[in-house]
Design an enzyme around this catalytic site. Structure first.
Site, mmCIF file in Angstrom:
data_model
loop_
_atom_site.group_PDB
_atom_site.id
_atom_site.type_symbol
_atom_site.label_atom_id
_atom_site.label_comp_id
_atom_site.label_asym_id
_atom_site.label_seq_id
_atom_site.Cartn_x
_atom_site.Cartn_y
_atom_site.Cartn_z
ATOM 1 N N ASP A 172 60.978 14.034 35.750
ATOM 2 C CA ASP A 172 61.072 12.933 34.668
ATOM 3 C C ASP A 172 60.788 13.222 33.337
ATOM 4 O O ASP A 172 59.880 13.865 33.044
ATOM 5 C CB ASP A 172 60.377 11.880 35.165
ATOM 6 C CG ASP A 172 60.809 11.093 36.406
ATOM 7 O OD1 ASP A 172 61.844 11.176 36.836
ATOM 8 O OD2 ASP A 172 59.694 10.537 37.073
ATOM 9 N N SER B 92 57.918 5.454 41.867
ATOM 10 C CA SER B 92 56.715 4.843 42.094
ATOM 11 C C SER B 92 57.058 3.775 42.749
ATOM 12 O O SER B 92 57.856 2.882 42.572
ATOM 13 C CB SER B 92 55.882 4.753 40.791
ATOM 14 O OG SER B 92 56.479 3.719 39.942
ATOM 15 N N HIS C 79 61.027 -4.457 34.576
ATOM 16 C CA HIS C 79 60.053 -4.983 33.674
ATOM 17 C C HIS C 79 60.089 -6.497 33.797
ATOM 18 O O HIS C 79 59.215 -7.167 33.220
ATOM 19 C CB HIS C 79 60.144 -4.414 32.306
ATOM 20 C CG HIS C 79 60.210 -2.842 32.247
ATOM 21 N ND1 HIS C 79 61.134 -2.279 32.149
ATOM 22 C CD2 HIS C 79 59.281 -2.257 32.184
ATOM 23 C CE1 HIS C 79 61.128 -0.815 32.143
ATOM 24 N NE2 HIS C 79 59.761 -0.921 31.907
#
Length: 753
Positions: free
Chosen positions: A598, A432, A693
């Site tokens: 995934d 993504s 993150h």
């Protein structure tokens, strides 16, 4: 005598019914909301939560379950155990968020899954220099707020045993539980302060005790609760367990002076009658499933409660765990059919079930006959609904043979895949790309009917073209299409598979401000049409470089969904695997040479007790291999794993037999590579070289150093270069800067070879 409550829950959601907390926290991070505004919203959310639970009929309401980011991080802050690297940050709130997310100069704490759930917590770091010190301000403040609202408040804290067992030792190999004696006085101080503030009960969560624990660990827990229960000034103590059976820890805790024990009777199978000390305890029986969304069989639950009456001193009804793991309410779902709705119970409905069972226990079932009749009727319609049993799907599963989940030996596949002509240290991303403002605007406009489907698809194709062009500009070797058309990596597929229902507002917290809408797998699963082929082939038409097909694996689809409870998980996994298998074959037929399936949640479903793990690993590996074994040797299969303590499943990762496995490794400093080497892993591997993150942009030399470290454990011909997860939640500017540095670092290390 301590008041014994009859109906409660072990915790509640905190994101807000409309994700108010997520939006407010992200506004604070972006500088659009100040600390006072964030605090005001949080206070209002807490008030609404507590009053709704009280008004629903609970006579004990959990408080201190609210968190801006994570309750384990809250506990670290309460115990003075935030990492030293954030100590220089002046604001308490900013120091807290820096530990959670990092910033330009500070690396965040590691994050991993909360037991076998899809919630993720921050892993406290405990070093020899960590000096524990109590800061009870948060829990005392929330107790004060609740009491001012006339809430029958029960403060909740993570227990000292669980806190240490879930933490990470830094700079020492000594077991962290050896430091339990340092924490017990802090908890003793906390209990005294809570008693002084008016708390009648305190809930101390010890879910770590439901995993395999050795006699030394159980003895340490007993000593801790002997000491805490021996205090003169304290509330009554409820030791709460969930996600499984306490096993040998149950009699140990029951032998202490704590007044109450909460037991998960959905996931666990503790036999209470064999523990005589429970006849002196207030047992909180978790008979309403706090993790799944199916309506409770009230007759069966009441029968279970009835069997406990002679084994306990007093009895309360509860959820099996916190309601953190389920959506707020079915009332927000308008598109759900009548039959399916009748089978479900979200948070509000589960509270109602708890109250109904509590009433039946104290006043007799006849007092709530109508509720029991509705539950029976729902179960009857569910048992006979044709959507739950598709003859075609069942026949295909029955026809599977032992050879279906197999591929050629890895050496033969490597030879066939050499036609890809990739350089050493090939660079790629996980899948993504940022969900830009343009994507969100287009998605909202389509939802409101302001643009038609054709215009929406046109805009998404433009996003794909932009992502492909960016990757070519950055000189990445293997490209992706960026997934602009996907709102979520599981929901996207669920919306296209028979047997699933995607909610409108079924949001739950995954970590921090990250919320997901788990779809509901209620029936047999079948793929009616290709799901991704058009998007991937369009992206491939824009470049000569290989573009990966991007699919979500069967185990992750199950782990991140609410799954039917009327058949084994393995059966549901194989149904999903066949649908994914058909998609991989179609992608290959359309000319796609690399397909990524995934499985970031492989570790999440692993049973907590070792005796139960081999069976799970057998069917989960089998489902992945079934999904990926329909393609030829020349098609390269990738997979991605994240948020995992891989040591426990490392052999299973090897058994997946993916040609390339990308792994989240940045926060754990490449530790997983040693585990892979130990089991003789000889396939391609891409350990994440930077943490997506965190908003910080890693430097070229930082990434190059990670690659050099990885090369100590992985031969250069098998090492791939990638971030440690998808880039959906990051901003476009930081993504471009980070990926430019990633490519430059790969080129730098290639030149050193």
């Amino acid at each position: 005598m301590t008041f014994s409550f009859t109906a409660t829950v072990l915790g509640s959601p905190r994101i807000g019914p409309n994700r108010e907390l997520k939006k407010a926290v992200e506004s604070y991070w972006a500088g659009r909301l100040d600390a006072e505004g964030l605090d005001a919203l949080a206070r209002d959310l807490r008030r609404r939560t507590w009053t709704s639970l009280r008004d629903a009929g609970l006579d004990s309401v959990p408080v201190n379950t609210f968190s801006y980011y994570d309750h384990v991080l809250d506990t670290a802050a309460m115990l003075g155990a935030l990492p030293d690297r954030v100590a220089g940050i002046e604001s308490d709130l900013d120091r807290y968020f820096a530990a959670a997310r990092g910033n330009d100069t500070v690396a965040p704490l590691e994050m991993t899954r909360w037991f076998d759930t899809n919630y993720h917590y921050l892993v406290p770091e405990i070093s020899p220099t960590t000096t524990f010190a109590l800061d009870p301000s948060k829990v005392l403040r929330e107790l004060e707020e609740a009491r001012a609202l006339d809430i029958p408040a029960r403060p909740v804290v993570v227990g000292p045993v669980t806190f240490l067992l879930l933490s990470k030792a830094v700079g020492s190999d000594a077991p962290l539980l050896d430091r339990l004696d340092e924490l017990v006085p802090l908890y003793a101080d906390l209990l005294g302060r809570l008693a002084g503030a008016g708390a009648d009960w305190v809930q101390i969560d010890e879910p770590a005790l439901v995993a395999d624990r050795n006699p030394k660990e159980i003895a340490a827990a007993k000593r801790a609760y002997d000491r805490l229960s021996g205090l003169e000034l304290r509330p009554a103590i409820l030791v709460a367990s969930y996600f499984g059976s306490l096993g040998d820890a149950l009699p140990a805790i029951a032998s202490t002076g704590v007044e109450g024990i909460a037991i998960d009777l959905v996931a666990g199978s503790d036999t209470l009658a064999t523990v005589p000390d429970l006849t002196r305890k207030h047992v909180v029986a978790g008979v309403v499933d706090g993790r799944n969304i199916w309506r409770t069989d009230l007759d069966a639950a009441l029968a279970s409660l009835g069997t406990l009456l002679g084994s306990t001193g007093s009895l309360a009804v509860s959820t099996s765990c916190s309601l953190l793991h389920v959506p707020y309410t079915l009332d927000a779902e308008t598109g759900i059919d009548k039959a399916l709705r009748s089978w479900l119970a979200f948070g509000t409905e589960k509270v109602r079930e708890v109250v109904t069972l509590g009433t039946a226990l104290t006043s007799g079932r006849e007092s709530v006959d109508d509720e029991f009749a509705l539950a029976r009727a729902a179960a009857s319609t569910r048992n006979t609904d044709r959507r739950l049993h598709d003859a075609t799907v069942r026949a295909r599963l029955d026809a599977l043979t032992a050879s279906d989940p197999g591929r050629s030996p890895a050496a033969e596949r490597r030879e066939a895949q050499s036609a890809l002509s990739l350089p050493v240290l090939p660079t790629t991303t996980i899948g993504s790309y940022p969900q830009t403002t343009q994507i969100r605007v287009a998605r909202a406009a389509r939802r409101k009917g302001e643009i038609d489907e054709a215009e929406y698809l046109k805009r998404m194709r433009a996003e794909v073209a932009d992502v492909v062009a960016l990757q070519e500009k950055l000189d990445l070797d293997v490209l992706v299409h960026g997934e602009p058309e996907r709102n979520d990596m599981v929901q996207y597929f669920a919306e296209q598979l028979d047997g699933f229902f995607a909610t409108d507002n079924g949001w739950v917290q995954s970590y921090g401000s990250r919320c997901v809408r788990p779809p509901i797998l209620y029936g047999d699963v079948r793929r009616s049409n290709p799901m991704t082929v058009e998007w991937i082939t369009y992206a491939q038409s824009l470049t000569q470089r290989p573009v990966k097909g991007m699919l979500t694996g069967p185990v992750t689809i199950l782990a991140w969904s609410f799954v039917r409870d009327d058949q084994p998980l393995a059966d549901s996994a194989n149904q999903v695997a066949l649908a994914i298998r058909d998609e991989t074959v179609d992608l290959q037929g359309a000319g796609i040479r690399i397909v990524q399936v995934d499985e970031p949640a492989l570790r999440e479903l692993l049973p907590l007790r070792a005796a139960d793990q081999p069976g799970y690993l057998d069917w989960s590996v089998g489902a992945f291999r079934l999904a990926t074994s329909g393609v030829s040797d020349s098609t390269q299969i990738h997979t991605h794993l994240c948020y995992s303590e891989f040591g426990e499943v490392i052999e299973a990762i090897a058994r997946l037999d993916a040609d390339v496995t990308s792994i989240e490794a940045a926060r754990s400093h490449m530790e997983v590579l040693d585990d892979l080497s130990a089991v003789g892993f000889d396939l391609g591997v891409g350990p994440g070289v930077y943490d997506i993150h965190s908003p910080r942009v890693p430097g070229v030399e930082e990434i190059a150093a990670s690659l050099r470290e990885a090369l100590k454990a992985v031969p250069v011909e098998r090492l791939w270069v990638n971030p440690d997860c998808g880039l959906k939640t990051r901003g476009p500017a930081e993504v471009e800067a980070s990926l430019r540095n990633l490519v430059d670092a790969a080129k730098l290390v290639r030149a050193e070879l």
